[in-house]
Design a protein around this motif. Structure first.
Motif, PDB file in Angstrom:
ATOM      1  N   PRO A 218       3.625  -0.118  -1.072  1.00 23.41           N
ATOM      2  CA  PRO A 218       3.954  -0.493  -2.453  1.00 23.41           C
ATOM      3  C   PRO A 218       3.363   0.344  -3.758  1.00 23.41           C
ATOM      4  N   THR A 219       4.168  -0.005  -4.489  1.00 22.97           N
ATOM      5  CA  THR A 219       2.888   0.944  -5.904  1.00 22.97           C
ATOM      6  C   THR A 219       2.047   0.047  -6.260  1.00 22.97           C
ATOM      7  N   VAL A 220       1.940   0.125  -8.085  1.00 21.59           N
ATOM      8  CA  VAL A 220       1.319  -0.686  -8.573  1.00 21.59           C
ATOM      9  C   VAL A 220       1.560  -1.485  -9.250  1.00 21.59           C
ATOM     10  N   ALA A 221       2.735  -1.162 -10.181  1.00 22.02           N
ATOM     11  CA  ALA A 221       3.996  -1.929 -10.320  1.00 22.02           C
ATOM     12  C   ALA A 221       4.016  -3.177  -9.041  1.00 22.02           C
ATOM     13  N   GLU A 222       4.865  -2.415  -7.916  1.00 22.93           N
ATOM     14  CA  GLU A 222       4.996  -3.515  -7.195  1.00 22.93           C
ATOM     15  C   GLU A 222       3.886  -4.447  -6.904  1.00 22.93           C
ATOM     16  N   LEU A 223       3.156  -4.209  -6.467  1.00 25.92           N
ATOM     17  CA  LEU A 223       1.492  -5.193  -6.744  1.00 25.92           C
ATOM     18  C   LEU A 223       1.435  -6.076  -7.804  1.00 25.92           C
TER      19      LEU A 223
ATOM     20  N   GLY B 289       1.314  -9.612   1.210  1.00 24.46           N
ATOM     21  CA  GLY B 289       1.206  -9.285   0.369  1.00 24.46           C
ATOM     22  C   GLY B 289       2.701  -7.930   0.790  1.00 24.46           C
ATOM     23  N   PRO B 290       3.042  -7.458  -0.437  1.00 19.61           N
ATOM     24  CA  PRO B 290       4.907  -6.377  -0.263  1.00 19.61           C
ATOM     25  C   PRO B 290       4.413  -5.536   0.528  1.00 19.61           C
TER      26      PRO B 290
ATOM     27  N   TYR C  96      -3.732  -6.091  -2.818  1.00 22.87           N
ATOM     28  CA  TYR C  96      -4.687  -4.013  -2.480  1.00 22.87           C
ATOM     29  C   TYR C  96      -3.584  -3.290  -1.398  1.00 22.87           C
ATOM     30  N   TYR C  97      -3.786  -2.264  -2.002  1.00 24.61           N
ATOM     31  CA  TYR C  97      -3.122  -1.022  -0.977  1.00 24.61           C
ATOM     32  C   TYR C  97      -3.725  -0.341  -1.516  1.00 24.61           C
ATOM     33  N   PRO C  98      -4.308   0.319   0.038  1.00 27.35           N
ATOM     34  CA  PRO C  98      -4.331   0.197   0.994  1.00 27.35           C
ATOM     35  C   PRO C  98      -4.872  -1.025   1.823  1.00 27.35           C
ATOM     36  N   PRO C  99      -5.022  -2.045   2.607  1.00 31.17           N
ATOM     37  CA  PRO C  99      -5.426  -2.982   2.720  1.00 31.17           C
ATOM     38  C   PRO C  99      -7.367  -3.350   3.013  1.00 31.17           C
ATOM     39  N   LEU C 100      -7.923  -3.641   1.990  1.00 32.48           N
ATOM     40  CA  LEU C 100      -8.963  -3.048   1.923  1.00 32.48           C
ATOM     41  C   LEU C 100     -10.018  -2.662   3.299  1.00 32.48           C
ATOM     42  N   PRO C 101     -10.592  -1.807   2.758  1.00 31.74           N
ATOM     43  CA  PRO C 101     -11.188  -0.517   3.585  1.00 31.74           C
ATOM     44  C   PRO C 101     -12.893  -1.245   3.774  1.00 31.74           C
ATOM     45  N   ARG C 102     -12.894  -1.460   2.539  1.00 33.52           N
ATOM     46  CA  ARG C 102     -14.768  -2.048   2.237  1.00 33.52           C
ATOM     47  C   ARG C 102     -14.665  -2.330   1.010  1.00 33.52           C
ATOM     48  N   ILE C 103     -15.920  -3.061   0.494  1.00 33.74           N
ATOM     49  CA  ILE C 103     -16.153  -3.378  -0.441  1.00 33.74           C
ATOM     50  C   ILE C 103     -17.677  -3.034  -0.679  1.00 33.74           C
ATOM     51  N   ARG C 104     -18.103  -2.686  -2.143  1.00 34.90           N
ATOM     52  CA  ARG C 104     -19.356  -2.122  -2.226  1.00 34.90           C
ATOM     53  C   ARG C 104     -19.601  -2.969  -3.071  1.00 34.90           C
TER      54      ARG C 104
END
Length: 193
Positions: free
Chosen positions: A32-37, A68-69, A164-172
């Motif tokens: 998805p694009t930012v606009a689609e999110l 999510g899309p 969020y895309y890609p699905p969150l790999p991590r959060i700092r």
């Protein structure tokens, strides 16, 4: 998403309890694009049945995972009065969020931080941004966006939808003292699902 209480007993993705919420034209094979999110979170925020399905806890944040899309990760989040996320980023994911009920405040940094290899940074003047996001208002953001989100109300819950895309790999997660930003911990999906 440390400290909140999950409204979902398992880590499995939970479909929307109302009619499916779709955003944009992204298919499961197309990122998805930012606009689609942004379209997705706005549409989900207008879904009254979905918003009403979120159990609200007076003590801590609650959430439900949404589909999510285009394979994105999405969340419906409840914010009791006086709660917030603390300073954090979403690593290499871009995303969007919209306030579905109440008012949220976002503090962010208008600077791109190094992705790895540091523990403490001194921020320069002029990098702080703040915005208030009332019901129906949202924002999109790019990769490595550093911010904190707060419900500053003393009496009212807020509800928001995030994707969020890609699905969150991590959060700092960071702490902040004046101009000093310190990396405190890195969370992986198993820490919040």
């Amino acid at each position: 998403m440390s400290s909140p209480r999950s409204a979902v007993p398992t880590a499995a993705a939970v479909p929307s309890p109302s009619a499916p919420v779709t955003g944009g034209s992204a298919s499961s094979s197309t990122a998805p694009t930012v606009a689609e999110l942004m379209d997705f979170v706005r549409s989900a925020a207008r879904d009254e049945a979905l918003i009403a399905s979120l159990p609200l806890d007076p003590e801590g944040r609650t959430w439900i995972r949404l589909d999510g899309p285009g394979g994105s990760e999405a969340w419906l989040i409840g914010w009791p009065p006086g709660t917030g996320t603390g300073w954090h980023d979403h690593a290499d994911s871009f995303g969007a969020f919209t306030t579905a009920a109440g008012v949220l405040k976002e503090h962010s940094l208008a600077v791109r931080l190094p992705t790895d290899g540091w523990k403490t940074l001194e921020l320069t003047d002029g990098v702080d941004r703040s915005r208030e996001l009332a019901t129906g208002q949202g924002r999109a953001f790019g990769q490595n966006h550093v911010h904190e989100v707060l419900n500053e109300s003393e009496v009212a819950h807020a509800v928001s939808v995030h994707a969020y895309y890609p699905p969150l790999p991590r959060i700092r997660r960071f702490s902040r003292t004046c101009a000093v930003l310190r990396l405190e911990q890195t969370e992986r999906p198993e820490d919040w699902q």
